[in-house]
Design a protein around this motif. Structure first.
Motif, mmCIF file in Angstrom:
data_model
loop_
_atom_site.group_PDB
_atom_site.id
_atom_site.type_symbol
_atom_site.label_atom_id
_atom_site.label_comp_id
_atom_site.label_asym_id
_atom_site.label_seq_id
_atom_site.Cartn_x
_atom_site.Cartn_y
_atom_site.Cartn_z
ATOM 1 N N LEU A 27 35.370 -45.805 -73.558
ATOM 2 C CA LEU A 27 34.046 -45.583 -72.966
ATOM 3 C C LEU A 27 33.399 -46.876 -72.481
ATOM 4 O O LEU A 27 32.431 -46.830 -71.728
ATOM 5 C CB LEU A 27 33.130 -44.878 -73.961
ATOM 6 C CG LEU A 27 33.432 -43.408 -74.232
ATOM 7 C CD1 LEU A 27 32.318 -42.788 -75.066
ATOM 8 C CD2 LEU A 27 33.616 -42.619 -72.944
ATOM 9 N N ALA A 33 30.260 -41.316 -68.661
ATOM 10 C CA ALA A 33 30.490 -40.593 -69.912
ATOM 11 C C ALA A 33 29.690 -41.215 -71.056
ATOM 12 O O ALA A 33 29.108 -40.504 -71.882
ATOM 13 C CB ALA A 33 31.978 -40.581 -70.245
ATOM 14 N N ILE A 37 26.753 -39.227 -73.229
ATOM 15 C CA ILE A 37 26.756 -39.058 -74.679
ATOM 16 C C ILE A 37 25.480 -39.641 -75.281
ATOM 17 O O ILE A 37 24.905 -39.065 -76.216
ATOM 18 C CB ILE A 37 28.012 -39.704 -75.289
ATOM 19 C CG1 ILE A 37 29.257 -38.938 -74.829
ATOM 20 C CG2 ILE A 37 27.934 -39.726 -76.815
ATOM 21 C CD1 ILE A 37 30.569 -39.597 -75.214
ATOM 22 N N ASP A 54 30.936 -33.879 -84.399
ATOM 23 C CA ASP A 54 31.865 -34.285 -83.340
ATOM 24 C C ASP A 54 33.120 -33.462 -83.566
ATOM 25 O O ASP A 54 33.939 -33.774 -84.431
ATOM 26 C CB ASP A 54 32.139 -35.782 -83.461
ATOM 27 C CG ASP A 54 33.140 -36.307 -82.441
ATOM 28 O OD1 ASP A 54 33.466 -35.564 -81.489
ATOM 29 O OD2 ASP A 54 33.589 -37.455 -82.597
ATOM 30 N N LEU A 62 33.881 -41.630 -81.289
ATOM 31 C CA LEU A 62 32.635 -41.041 -80.804
ATOM 32 C C LEU A 62 31.739 -40.614 -81.959
ATOM 33 O O LEU A 62 30.506 -40.632 -81.835
ATOM 34 C CB LEU A 62 32.926 -39.859 -79.881
ATOM 35 C CG LEU A 62 33.683 -40.199 -78.605
ATOM 36 C CD1 LEU A 62 33.780 -38.975 -77.695
ATOM 37 C CD2 LEU A 62 33.015 -41.353 -77.857
ATOM 38 N N LEU A 114 29.048 -32.094 -80.356
ATOM 39 C CA LEU A 114 29.740 -32.780 -79.275
ATOM 40 C C LEU A 114 31.182 -32.303 -79.245
ATOM 41 O O LEU A 114 31.886 -32.354 -80.264
ATOM 42 C CB LEU A 114 29.699 -34.296 -79.486
ATOM 43 C CG LEU A 114 30.486 -35.144 -78.475
ATOM 44 C CD1 LEU A 114 29.859 -35.049 -77.087
ATOM 45 C CD2 LEU A 114 30.560 -36.598 -78.935
ATOM 46 N N HIS A 116 34.019 -33.403 -76.972
ATOM 47 C CA HIS A 116 34.459 -34.305 -75.901
ATOM 48 C C HIS A 116 35.954 -34.117 -75.655
ATOM 49 O O HIS A 116 36.785 -34.639 -76.396
ATOM 50 C CB HIS A 116 34.145 -35.747 -76.308
ATOM 51 C CG HIS A 116 34.354 -36.744 -75.205
ATOM 52 N ND1 HIS A 116 33.475 -36.892 -74.154
ATOM 53 C CD2 HIS A 116 35.344 -37.643 -74.985
ATOM 54 C CE1 HIS A 116 33.905 -37.840 -73.346
ATOM 55 N NE2 HIS A 116 35.041 -38.307 -73.824
ATOM 56 N N TYR A 117 36.293 -33.354 -74.632
ATOM 57 C CA TYR A 117 37.681 -33.057 -74.276
ATOM 58 C C TYR A 117 38.457 -32.451 -75.449
ATOM 59 O O TYR A 117 39.667 -32.596 -75.533
ATOM 60 C CB TYR A 117 38.385 -34.313 -73.740
ATOM 61 C CG TYR A 117 37.859 -34.725 -72.394
ATOM 62 C CD1 TYR A 117 38.381 -34.173 -71.233
ATOM 63 C CD2 TYR A 117 36.806 -35.623 -72.298
ATOM 64 C CE1 TYR A 117 37.862 -34.524 -69.991
ATOM 65 C CE2 TYR A 117 36.277 -35.975 -71.058
ATOM 66 C CZ TYR A 117 36.810 -35.419 -69.905
ATOM 67 O OH TYR A 117 36.286 -35.753 -68.684
ATOM 68 N N SER A 118 37.768 -31.755 -76.334
ATOM 69 C CA SER A 118 38.433 -31.165 -77.493
ATOM 70 C C SER A 118 38.688 -29.672 -77.332
ATOM 71 O O SER A 118 39.452 -29.096 -78.113
ATOM 72 C CB SER A 118 37.603 -31.412 -78.762
ATOM 73 O OG SER A 118 36.276 -30.951 -78.609
ATOM 74 N N SER A 147 32.767 -31.672 -72.758
ATOM 75 C CA SER A 147 33.409 -32.443 -71.690
ATOM 76 C C SER A 147 34.813 -31.903 -71.480
ATOM 77 O O SER A 147 35.509 -31.567 -72.450
ATOM 78 C CB SER A 147 33.467 -33.924 -72.059
ATOM 79 O OG SER A 147 32.169 -34.445 -72.279
ATOM 80 N N ASP A 201 36.079 -35.631 -64.176
ATOM 81 C CA ASP A 201 35.429 -35.704 -65.486
ATOM 82 C C ASP A 201 34.180 -34.835 -65.412
ATOM 83 O O ASP A 201 33.315 -35.051 -64.542
ATOM 84 C CB ASP A 201 35.037 -37.140 -65.808
ATOM 85 C CG ASP A 201 36.172 -37.926 -66.443
ATOM 86 O OD1 ASP A 201 36.845 -37.386 -67.332
ATOM 87 O OD2 ASP A 201 36.371 -39.081 -66.039
ATOM 88 N N HIS A 203 30.973 -32.900 -67.604
ATOM 89 C CA HIS A 203 30.185 -32.837 -68.835
ATOM 90 C C HIS A 203 29.074 -31.810 -68.640
ATOM 91 O O HIS A 203 28.310 -31.895 -67.670
ATOM 92 C CB HIS A 203 29.561 -34.196 -69.153
ATOM 93 C CG HIS A 203 30.519 -35.354 -69.009
ATOM 94 N ND1 HIS A 203 31.421 -35.717 -69.994
ATOM 95 C CD2 HIS A 203 30.725 -36.217 -67.985
ATOM 96 C CE1 HIS A 203 32.125 -36.752 -69.592
ATOM 97 N NE2 HIS A 203 31.724 -37.076 -68.369
#
Length: 213
Positions: A27, A33, A37, A54, A62, A114, A116-118, A147, A201, A203
């Motif tokens: 990051l 990004a 966040i 998270d 993160l 959050l 994040h790409y999970s 994200s 990307d 979000h």
């Protein structure tokens, strides 16, 4: 546990140290990004519920960022290898092995989640259940940030992610899923391609509605 989850867990367990070395400081070169966040963290602080999760925390970088932003952050991940690494890297923080659709968190306990790409490895037909779980753990007024890889068209696209198969989503379609789960999408950011495939990307921020007064 579903077969795809077994595969995802095994895939990430096999790349823990490599993944952590590649993404722990990423990051620093991704201002969009990073600031998204930070905005999420500010919004969560404003809810009056500073606890945040998270989900799919990976090596915990993160989770640490959220904690540094003043939140009571806890990391959750499907991969025991990632959780072990996160605990070593950030011993002052809490990390737990958990599935996104079965979080060990009480109803309405969090001001923010959050992701994040999970959620990118979740099959499309399983995603509504995952989102319903995020709604369950959010307090009224709580904020979810998701994200993912954004694509055109109207349907998600399966592709060969470097770790394990994943899905890119049209932002409007994902926002519809958020609304269908009972959330109010209120902000989005799309920026430079996140991969050689040209996916953006993406979000999205969404809020659990407050209870009527």
């Amino acid at each position: 546990m579903r077969e795809d989850q077994d595969e995802t867990r095994a895939a990430y367990d096999g790349v823990v140290e490599l993944y952590a070395s590649l993404f722990a400081d990423r990051l620093e070169t991704q201002p969009f990004a990073r600031n998204m966040i930070a905005t999420f963290a500010e919004l969560v602080r404003g809810t009056g519920h500073p606890r945040a999760a998270d989900v799919g925390c990976g090596p915990g970088h993160l989770t640490a960022m959220l904690a540094e932003s003043g939140l009571e952050a806890t990391g959750f991940d499907l991969s025991p290898g990632m959780v072990a690494h996160a605990r070593r890297a950030h011993p002052a923080l809490r990390f737990h092995e958990a599935r996104m659709e079965a979080l060990p968190v009480g109803d309405g306990a969090l001001g923010g989640v959050l992701a994040h790409y999970s959620m990118i490895h979740t099959p499309p037909d399983e995603l509504p259940g995952v989102l319903a779980e995020q709604v369950r753990v959010l307090a009224p007024g709580g904020v979810l940030m998701v994200s993912f890889f954004g694509t055109g068209g109207t349907q998600p696209v399966r592709f060969d992610h470097k770790v394990t198969p994943a899905y890119a989503w049209p932002p409007d379609r994902f926002a519809e899923l958020l609304a269908g789960a009972g959330l109010d999408p209120f902000a989005r950011l799309l920026h430079d391609p996140a991969s050689e495939r040209g996916y953006l990307d993406t979000h999205l921020l969404a809020r659990r509605p407050r209870l009527p007064e």
